[in-house]
Scaffold this motif. Structure first.
Motif, PDB file in Angstrom:
ATOM      1  N   MET A   1      47.093  52.136  49.346  1.00 55.00           N
ATOM      2  CA  MET A   1      46.161  51.716  48.311  1.00 55.00           C
ATOM      3  C   MET A   1      44.964  51.020  48.968  1.00 55.00           C
ATOM      4  N   THR A   2      43.771  51.476  48.666  1.00 56.51           N
ATOM      5  CA  THR A   2      42.569  50.922  49.269  1.00 56.51           C
ATOM      6  C   THR A   2      41.958  49.846  48.383  1.00 56.51           C
ATOM      7  N   MET A   3      41.046  49.067  48.963  1.00 64.40           N
ATOM      8  CA  MET A   3      40.361  48.032  48.201  1.00 64.40           C
ATOM      9  C   MET A   3      39.588  48.621  47.031  1.00 64.40           C
ATOM     10  N   SER A   4      39.021  49.809  47.219  1.00 65.41           N
ATOM     11  CA  SER A   4      38.263  50.435  46.129  1.00 65.41           C
ATOM     12  C   SER A   4      39.171  50.816  44.965  1.00 65.41           C
ATOM     13  N   ASP A   5      40.450  51.124  45.239  1.00 61.02           N
ATOM     14  CA  ASP A   5      41.397  51.417  44.163  1.00 61.02           C
ATOM     15  C   ASP A   5      41.708  50.160  43.353  1.00 61.02           C
ATOM     16  N   LEU A   6      41.784  49.023  44.040  1.00 56.78           N
ATOM     17  CA  LEU A   6      42.148  47.764  43.387  1.00 56.78           C
ATOM     18  C   LEU A   6      40.960  47.099  42.698  1.00 56.78           C
ATOM     19  N   SER A   7      39.747  47.442  43.114  1.00 58.44           N
ATOM     20  CA  SER A   7      38.555  46.723  42.645  1.00 58.44           C
ATOM     21  C   SER A   7      38.336  46.757  41.135  1.00 58.44           C
ATOM     22  N   PRO A   8      38.513  47.907  40.442  1.00 54.14           N
ATOM     23  CA  PRO A   8      38.262  47.881  38.991  1.00 54.14           C
ATOM     24  C   PRO A   8      39.171  46.896  38.247  1.00 54.14           C
ATOM     25  N   GLY A   9      40.461  46.873  38.590  1.00 55.75           N
ATOM     26  CA  GLY A   9      41.368  45.926  37.953  1.00 55.75           C
ATOM     27  C   GLY A   9      41.046  44.497  38.320  1.00 55.75           C
ATOM     28  N   ALA A  10      40.692  44.267  39.590  1.00 60.14           N
ATOM     29  CA  ALA A  10      40.324  42.920  40.024  1.00 60.14           C
ATOM     30  C   ALA A  10      39.058  42.453  39.326  1.00 60.14           C
ATOM     31  N   ARG A  11      38.079  43.333  39.186  1.00 56.65           N
ATOM     32  CA  ARG A  11      36.840  42.973  38.494  1.00 56.65           C
ATOM     33  C   ARG A  11      37.111  42.647  37.027  1.00 56.65           C
ATOM     34  N   ASN A  12      38.005  43.421  36.402  1.00 54.67           N
ATOM     35  CA  ASN A  12      38.378  43.139  35.015  1.00 54.67           C
ATOM     36  C   ASN A  12      39.001  41.747  34.901  1.00 54.67           C
ATOM     37  N   ALA A  13      39.875  41.407  35.858  1.00 50.79           N
ATOM     38  CA  ALA A  13      40.538  40.100  35.836  1.00 50.79           C
ATOM     39  C   ALA A  13      39.540  38.971  35.951  1.00 50.79           C
ATOM     40  N   ILE A  14      38.612  39.077  36.896  1.00 47.55           N
ATOM     41  CA  ILE A  14      37.701  37.976  37.196  1.00 47.55           C
ATOM     42  C   ILE A  14      36.527  37.912  36.210  1.00 47.55           C
ATOM     43  N   ARG A  15      35.914  39.031  35.934  1.00 47.58           N
ATOM     44  CA  ARG A  15      34.696  39.032  35.113  1.00 47.58           C
ATOM     45  C   ARG A  15      34.986  39.029  33.609  1.00 47.58           C
ATOM     46  N   VAL A  16      36.042  39.748  33.180  1.00 49.91           N
ATOM     47  CA  VAL A  16      36.321  39.877  31.739  1.00 49.91           C
ATOM     48  C   VAL A  16      37.396  38.885  31.296  1.00 49.91           C
ATOM     49  N   CYS A  17      38.565  38.953  31.923  1.00 55.64           N
ATOM     50  CA  CYS A  17      39.700  38.158  31.444  1.00 55.64           C
ATOM     51  C   CYS A  17      39.509  36.662  31.687  1.00 55.64           C
ATOM     52  N   LEU A  18      39.077  36.310  32.874  1.00 59.75           N
ATOM     53  CA  LEU A  18      38.895  34.894  33.215  1.00 59.75           C
ATOM     54  C   LEU A  18      37.451  34.435  33.048  1.00 59.75           C
ATOM     55  N   ASN A  19      36.528  35.367  32.963  1.00 61.19           N
ATOM     56  CA  ASN A  19      35.110  35.038  32.758  1.00 61.19           C
ATOM     57  C   ASN A  19      34.639  33.979  33.757  1.00 61.19           C
ATOM     58  N   VAL A  20      34.916  34.226  35.036  1.00 60.80           N
ATOM     59  CA  VAL A  20      34.566  33.268  36.090  1.00 60.80           C
ATOM     60  C   VAL A  20      33.051  33.174  36.213  1.00 60.80           C
ATOM     61  N   GLN A  21      32.565  31.942  36.288  1.00 58.51           N
ATOM     62  CA  GLN A  21      31.137  31.666  36.326  1.00 58.51           C
ATOM     63  C   GLN A  21      30.715  31.174  37.711  1.00 58.51           C
ATOM     64  N   PRO A  22      29.421  31.330  38.044  1.00 58.97           N
ATOM     65  CA  PRO A  22      28.934  30.832  39.329  1.00 58.97           C
ATOM     66  C   PRO A  22      29.254  29.345  39.515  1.00 58.97           C
ATOM     67  N   ARG A  23      29.605  28.998  40.747  1.00 62.37           N
ATOM     68  CA  ARG A  23      29.878  27.620  41.172  1.00 62.37           C
ATOM     69  C   ARG A  23      31.202  27.068  40.632  1.00 62.37           C
ATOM     70  N   GLU A  24      31.986  27.883  39.926  1.00 63.02           N
ATOM     71  CA  GLU A  24      33.309  27.412  39.527  1.00 63.02           C
ATOM     72  C   GLU A  24      34.246  27.423  40.734  1.00 63.02           C
ATOM     73  N   ARG A  25      35.263  26.567  40.660  1.00 61.44           N
ATOM     74  CA  ARG A  25      36.282  26.487  41.709  1.00 61.44           C
ATOM     75  C   ARG A  25      37.542  27.189  41.194  1.00 61.44           C
ATOM     76  N   VAL A  26      38.100  28.099  41.992  1.00 60.21           N
ATOM     77  CA  VAL A  26      39.245  28.908  41.584  1.00 60.21           C
ATOM     78  C   VAL A  26      40.380  28.710  42.593  1.00 60.21           C
ATOM     79  N   THR A  27      41.533  28.255  42.111  1.00 64.14           N
ATOM     80  CA  THR A  27      42.734  28.163  42.948  1.00 64.14           C
ATOM     81  C   THR A  27      43.476  29.495  42.876  1.00 64.14           C
ATOM     82  N   VAL A  28      43.702  30.121  44.029  1.00 61.94           N
ATOM     83  CA  VAL A  28      44.404  31.403  44.095  1.00 61.94           C
ATOM     84  C   VAL A  28      45.687  31.197  44.891  1.00 61.94           C
ATOM     85  N   VAL A  29      46.826  31.453  44.252  1.00 62.98           N
ATOM     86  CA  VAL A  29      48.133  31.310  44.896  1.00 62.98           C
ATOM     87  C   VAL A  29      48.739  32.701  45.044  1.00 62.98           C
ATOM     88  N   THR A  30      49.157  33.049  46.253  1.00 62.52           N
ATOM     89  CA  THR A  30      49.696  34.379  46.485  1.00 62.52           C
ATOM     90  C   THR A  30      50.846  34.306  47.489  1.00 62.52           C
TER      91      THR A  30
END
Length: 332
Positions: A1-30
């Protein structure tokens, strides 16, 4: 699986679902299994002009986790957005509850992506969550004034739920707000029922760590009986599944109690894939035993466990109104 395959879902998560804004701080646990998915999410966070603080669980503590690592807890105190993209291990639920307790207290916009996979990133995470949200709103408006819900399936489910007007219905459509963190992919409404009785044939999946062990249960379903909202019987040709489920649901005094009654609303999904994170959003009914998420539903009791169970091809009646036939919504 390439980054380009994952990008549409990742963009949906960040831009639509979480509506992340400039200068916000995001904790990512993986974790090591999901690190490449976290990388795709972080790339979208960077593109949004926000700052990601990334934590790899295996670098902080032995797995399974005995508790939420202090470094993560500290970072959450300073973030407005958080993401957990990791695979569940046995007996780690308490550490995730510690995380969501902080999320609830600080009103963090949190995406819970437990057991996320490449397949889900390319399926459920590519859904039109604006559409899912509109449908979820219509369904929740239908059930909120109702007194009863009945759900049946061709496999033999016949479940009757009496609703408690003191308990709130919650919408987690995939559009996440400070009011309620949500699983991604999203698409469900849920409450704590007043009373549940009947039979539930689990021919989809069971949750928590049992999901990874048993996957899709189409060929070896688990049939459970519920009386007075308590699990009273479990039957399956797969004795190990039956015994693991029974043991899990008898961890504490409320582990066998129905804490969640939910209706999946993600109409972008077409069938069970064997992963609870996505499969519980499939249109139909699912229930969970244990923790009722009382901070959101208003239920006054609690449990140290929470396990969802999913069936397929539901017919659903809300009071006398039929809202689903064979897994298809009758609400436009």
């Amino acid at each position: 699986m390439t980054m380009s395959d994952l990008s549409p879902g990742a963009r949906n998560a960040i831009r639509v679902c979480l509506n992340v804004q400039p200068r916000e701080r995001v904790t990512v646990v993986t974790d090591e299994i999901c690190a490449h998915i976290a990388d795709a999410l972080v790339r979208e966070i960077d593109d949004a002009g926000a700052t990601a603080h990334v934590f790899l669980l295996e670098a902080l503590a032995p797995r399974p986790l005995a508790g939420l690592p202090a470094a993560i807890a500290e970072d959450l105190e300073h973030s407005s957005v958080s993401i957990l993209a990791a695979h569940a291990q046995t007996n780690e639920l308490s550490s995730r509850i510690q995380l969501t307790d902080i999320v609830n207290r600080r009103r963090i916009r949190h995406a819970h992506m437990v057991n996320i996979t490449d397949q889900i990133m390319c399926q459920g995470m590519r859904a039109d969550f604006q559409l899912v949200d509109r449908l979820s709103t219509k369904v929740i408006d239908t059930v909120r004034p109702a007194r009863t819900i009945r759900a049946t399936t061709p496999a033999g489910t016949d479940l009757h739920a009496t609703l408690n007007p003191d308990y709130r219905w919650v919408k987690t459509s995939g559009l996440i707000s400070p009011d309620k963190w949500g699983n991604l992919p999203g698409g469900e409404i849920f409450t704590t029922p007043g009373d549940v009785n009947g039979t539930f044939v689990i021919d989809g999946v069971v949750g928590d760590w049992l999901c990874a062990r048993y996957g899709n249960l189409k060929d070896s379903p688990l049939t459970i009986a519920i009386e007075g909202s308590r699990l009273v019987e479990a039957r399956s040709d797969n004795a190990r599944l039956r015994d693991d489920f029974w043991e899990y649901t008898h961890t504490d005094e409320n582990s066998d109690r129905v804490g969640e009654f939910a209706i999946g609303t993600n109409v972008g999904l077409t069938g069970v894939i064997g992963n609870i994170l996505q499969d519980e959003k499939l249109p139909g009914v699912h229930i969970a035993f244990g923790n009722p998420y009382g901070a959101h539903t208003g239920a006054p009791w609690t449990s140290s466990t929470h396990i969802d169970v999913v069936g397929t091809e539901f017919d659903i009646w809300v009071d006398e109104q039929r809202i689903m036939s064979k897994g298809k919504f009758l609400i436009s």
